[in-house]
Design a protein around this motif. Structure first.
Motif, PDB file in Angstrom:
ATOM      1  N   UNK A 150      17.115  57.680   1.250  1.00  0.00           N
ATOM      2  CA  UNK A 150      18.537  57.473   0.990  1.00  0.00           C
ATOM      3  C   UNK A 150      19.060  56.321   1.858  1.00  0.00           C
ATOM      4  N   UNK A 151      18.574  56.287   3.095  1.00  0.00           N
ATOM      5  CA  UNK A 151      18.997  55.197   3.985  1.00  0.00           C
ATOM      6  C   UNK A 151      18.493  53.856   3.459  1.00  0.00           C
ATOM      7  N   UNK A 156      20.631  52.859   0.690  1.00  0.00           N
ATOM      8  CA  UNK A 156      21.930  52.401   1.200  1.00  0.00           C
ATOM      9  C   UNK A 156      21.828  50.964   1.715  1.00  0.00           C
ATOM     10  N   UNK A 157      20.756  50.679   2.448  1.00  0.00           N
ATOM     11  CA  UNK A 157      20.551  49.300   2.936  1.00  0.00           C
ATOM     12  C   UNK A 157      20.561  48.320   1.760  1.00  0.00           C
ATOM     13  N   UNK A 158      19.854  48.722   0.699  1.00  0.00           N
ATOM     14  CA  UNK A 158      19.766  47.818  -0.471  1.00  0.00           C
ATOM     15  C   UNK A 158      21.138  47.679  -1.134  1.00  0.00           C
ATOM     16  N   UNK A 202      18.766  55.771  -3.392  1.00  0.00           N
ATOM     17  CA  UNK A 202      20.071  56.237  -2.888  1.00  0.00           C
ATOM     18  C   UNK A 202      20.189  57.753  -3.024  1.00  0.00           C
ATOM     19  N   UNK A 203      19.587  58.290  -4.105  1.00  0.00           N
ATOM     20  CA  UNK A 203      19.648  59.738  -4.316  1.00  0.00           C
ATOM     21  C   UNK A 203      18.537  60.468  -3.556  1.00  0.00           C
TER      22      UNK A 203
END
Lengths: 379, 250
Positions: A267-268, A271-273, A374-375
Motif C-alpha cells: 500500500x505504501x 501511495x508513493x506511485x 494501493x489496495x
C-alpha cells in the motif's frame, strides 16, 4: 527506517557478520604473519647461502652438500652477520630404539637465529645438544638425559658417542625441531672430519646484493618462504569459505527483510506511485533503505566491534595444547592482525553485497500495478 | 477538444482479463470536466467508479478510447510521464488515508514537494499553509498513529492540496469517518475548491458526499446512467446530522 524489531534483528545479524569476518580474517592474517616472522627468526634469518649440492628435500644429498666456508664470507661471519651451519645425518638410540636424525652444528654464541644455543657452550665429556620440545617428546628425553649417537664421517668411517641434552627449547617452527639435534659447530666439524666446513650459511639481515661465490647459492625470502606462502594461500581458500558463509548469512537476512518489507508495504509502494514517484524511484528508495541496513550495521559493529577486536589484538586467541603437533606452526596464542585494507575491503564488500541483495527483491515493484498496490492486493 | 475542459474522455472502455474471457469494467464512457468542478462518480460497488477514477489519475490505462488529462493522452504516456503528470498536476485522497506511517504529519504533507524539488523554505511555507487550511497546525509533529480518522483524512487532504494541483481525485474519502467528521472534511474540500479553483472528483456511494457535490455522474455496471448538475436545493438536506447547514462554505 521503520526501526521495527525485524530491522534491528537484521542489523544485529549483519553487524555480527562484520565483526566476525574481520576478526576471522584478522586471526588468519595474524597466524600467517606470526608463522612468517617465526620462520625468519628461527630458521632462515635474512636469507641463506646454500651449498650448491644442498637439497633439504633429499637427505641423500647431505653426504656431499658441504664445503669450506668461502673466504669471501669470512669477514661477514666474523662480524656476526652470517652464521654457518653444518648438517649431517646420524642415528640415535634413545631408550634402546633406533632413529634417524639430522645433526646440525651451530656456533653456541650465535645471535642471528632465535635458537637458544647458549647452553651448548659448556665443557662436558659428552657431546652437548639442544633439542626442541617435539623432538624431546618423540624420543622421550629431557634436559640432562643421555643417548648414543652414531654417525659416518666424511671418509665413510662410522663412529659413535654419547650425547647429553643440555637444553630443550619451545618453538613454533617445526622445521628446526622435528628430527633434529643441535650441536656446537666445532664439535660436529670434528666428528665429521670437516674442519671449517658448512652446509648452509644464514644471513642476519635481508641481503639485497648477495656475495657471489662459487659452490654457494644465495636463497632469498621469496624462495625460502615459498612453501609457507603456498600453505598460507591454501589456508586462505579455506578461510574464504567461512567468509562466504558469513556473508551468505547476512545476505539471507537482508533478502528476507526486503521480500517481507515489499510484501507488507504494498500500500505504501502504491501511495508513493500515486504521489508521483516513478517505479525506478521507488526501487531506488527500497534499495537505499536496504543498503542503510548495511551502514547501520557497520556503525553498530563499530560500537562493540572496535573494543572487542582491540582486546583480541592485545590478549590474543589461546590455541589448545597440542595444536602445533598438527604440522603447521601455531603459537600458543595467535594475535590477530587487522590491516586498514582488511577493514575497508570487508566493509565495502559487505555494503556492496547488501545493496545488491536489497535491490534484487525490489525488481518485483516494477511489475506492480499501482491501483492494486494501493489496495495492498498485488502479491 | 474544448480548451475549457481539463479532462476529456471519449468512447472509453476498460476491460480486465478474467478466466479465459474479459470483464468489462467501463463501457463507452464519454465525459468532460472543466476547471473548478466539484463532481462525484456515484454508484454501487462494482459499478466502475474507482476504475474510472484510476484512469483519470493515470494510475491505469483504458483498453480503448481516448482519455485526455490536461492535454495529455493517458494511453500514450510512459510510466515516467504518467508519474510526472501525477506528481505535478494531480492529488489523491484515499479511503484508508494512505499516510506514510514513519513520517510525521509535517513530513507526510511535505513529501509531494520533495518530489517536485521545492527548496526547503518553499516547502516549509507551503506545508504550514496546507496544515492551516485543514486546521492541523498544532499536529505537525504528530505521527499518523497518534491521529484520529478525521485528522488522518485532513492530513491526506493537506498532502493532496499542498502542491496546489489542478485536479484532486478522492476515492471514498468519507467511508471510514463518522457523520460529523465527514461533513467537516467535505466542507473543507468545498472551501478549497472555491478558493483555489481546484477540480475535485469523488468516487463515492456515500449520501453525505452526494449532498455536497455540484455534479453527479451515476454509474451502473460500467456505464454512465445519468450525468446531472445539481442545484443548491437538490444538494442540501433539511437536517444535518451535526453538519452546520451553511458552515464552512465560502
Amino acid at each position: 527506517m521503520g526501526a521495527g524489531l525485524r530491522t534491528w534483528l537484521n542489523v544485529l545479524v549483519l553487524s555480527f557478520s562484520f565483526v566476525i569476518i574481520i576478526w576471522h580474517r584478522g586471526i588468519l592474517d595474524g597466524w600467517n604473519h606470526q608463522a612468517e616472522v617465526d620462520t625468519i627468526n628461527w630458521e632462515i634469518g635474512g636469507g641463506i647461502y646454500w651449498h650448491e649440492k644442498y637439497d633439504p628435500y633429499d637427505p641423500f644429498t647431505l653426504t656431499d652438500s658441504h664445503g669450506p666456508v668461502p673466504y669471501q664470507l669470512k669477514k661477514e661471519i666474523n662480524a656476526g652477520n652470517l652464521e654457518p651451519i653444518l648438517i649431517s645425518q646420524a642415528t640415535i638410540y634413545p631408550d634402546g630404539h633406533m632413529q634417524t636424525v639430522l645433526l646440525k652444528g651451530i656456533d653456541p654464541e650465535q645471535m642471528i637465529l632465535a635458537l637458544p644455543t647458549a647452553p651448548l657452550d659448556t665443557m662436558i665429556n659428552e657431546i652437548p645438544a639442544v633439542i626442541g620440545t617435539r623432538m624431546a617428546k618423540s624420543i622421550k628425553l629431557k634436559t640432562g638425559d643421555y643417548m648414543t649417537v652414531r654417525w659416518r664421517d666424511v671418509n665413510g668411517v662410522f663412529d659413535a658417542a654419547d650425547i647429553r641434552i643440555v637444553g630443550v627449547f619451545k618453538t613454533n617452527v617445526p622445521s628446526v625441531d622435528n628430527g633434529q639435534i643441535w650441536l656446537p659447530l666445532d664439535r660436529l666439524q670434528k666428528m665429521m672430519q670437516m674442519p671449517d666446513e658448512a652446509t648452509i650459511i644464514v644471513a642476519a639481515k635481508e641481503v639485497s646484493e648477495p656475495i657471489l661465490t662459487s659452490s654457494w647459492e644465495f636463497k632469498d625470502h621469496d624462495f625460502l618462504l615459498s612453501d609457507l606462502t603456498e600453505m598460507i594461500r591454501s589456508k586462505s581458500i579455506g578461510g574464504s569459505i567461512m567468509y562466504i558463509i558469513l556473508l551468505l548469512l547476512a545476505m539471507l537476512a537482508i533478502f528476507d527483510t526486503q521480500v517481507l518489507s515489499i510484501f507488507r508495504r504494498q500500500r505504501e509502494i502504491g501511495t508513493h506511485m500515486a504521489l508521483g514517484m516513478t517505479r525506478g524511484q521507488v526501487i531506488r528508495l527500497f534499495t537505499v533503505e536496504g543498503a542503510m541496513h548495511g551502514i547501520l550495521a557497520a556503525l553498530i559493529a563499530a560500537i562493540y566491534g572496535i573494543p572487542f577486536l582491540y582486546w583480541q589484538s592485545v590478549a590474543g586467541l589461546s590455541m589448545p595444547a597440542g595444536t602445533d603437533d598438527m604440522g603447521m606452526a601455531v603459537a600458543e596464542k595467535i594475535l590477530p592482525v587487522y590491516s586498514v585494507g582488511l577493514v575497508i575491503s570487508t566493509t565495502l564488500i559487505v555494503l556492496i553485497v547488501v545493496t545488491i541483495v536489497s535491490f534484487l527483491p525490489t525488481r518485483r515493484i516494477a511489475k506492480m500495478n499501482p491501483t492494486e498496490a494501493i489496495k495492498g492486493k498485488v502479491i | 477538444m474544448d480548451n475549457s475542459n481539463i479532462i476529456q474522455i471519449e468512447n472509453m472502455w476498460k476491460q480486465f482479463p478474467m478466466g479465459g474471457g474479459k470483464f468489462t469494467a467501463l463501457e463507452n464512457i464519454n465525459l468532460t470536466f472543466g476547471k473548478g468542478e466539484f463532481a462525484g462518480l456515484v454508484g454501487p460497488s462494482g459499478s466502475g467508479k474507482t476504475t474510472l477514477l484510476n484512469i483519470i489519475g493515470s494510475l491505469d490505462v483504458p483498453t480503448k478510447g481516448s482519455t485526455i488529462i490536461l492535454d495529455k493522452s493517458i494511453s500514450d504516456l510512459t510510466h515516467k510521464e504518467a508519474a510526472q503528470l501525477r506528481n505535478h498536476h494531480l492529488g489523491f485522497i484515499f479511503q484508508t488515508y494512505n499516510l506514510l506511517p514513519v513520517y510525521t504529519v509535517f513530513e507526510n504533507v511535505e513529501y509531494p514537494l520533495l518530489l517536485l524539488d521545492y527548496t526547503s523554505d518553499e516547502r516549509h511555507k507551503a506545508v504550514l499553509d496546507a496544515l492551516e487550511w485543514v486546521g492541523l497546525s498544532d499536529k505537525e509533529k504528530s505521527r499518523p498513529a497518534q491521529l484520529s480518522g478525521g485528522e488522518s483524512q485532513r492530513v491526506a487532504i493537506a498532502r493532496a492540496m499542498v502542491k496546489r494541483p489542478e485536479i484532486v481525485l478522492a476515492d471514498e474519502p468519507t467511508a471510514n469517518l463518522d457523520a460529523e467528521n465527514s461533513h467537516h472534511i467535505l466542507q473543507m474540500m468545498e472551501k478549497l475548491n472555491k478558493e483555489l479553483e481546484t477540480t475535485f472528483i469523488f468516487a463515492t456511494h456515500d449520501e453525505k458526499v452526494i449532498k455536497y457535490i455540484r455534479r453527479k455522474i451515476s454509474l451502473l455496471d460500467g456505464k454512465i446512467e445519468k450525468d446531472e448538475h445539481l442545484e443548491m436545493g437538490d444538494r442540501r438536506p433539511e437536517t444535518g446530522d451535526g453538519r452546520p447547514e451553511t458552515g464552512g462554505r465560502a
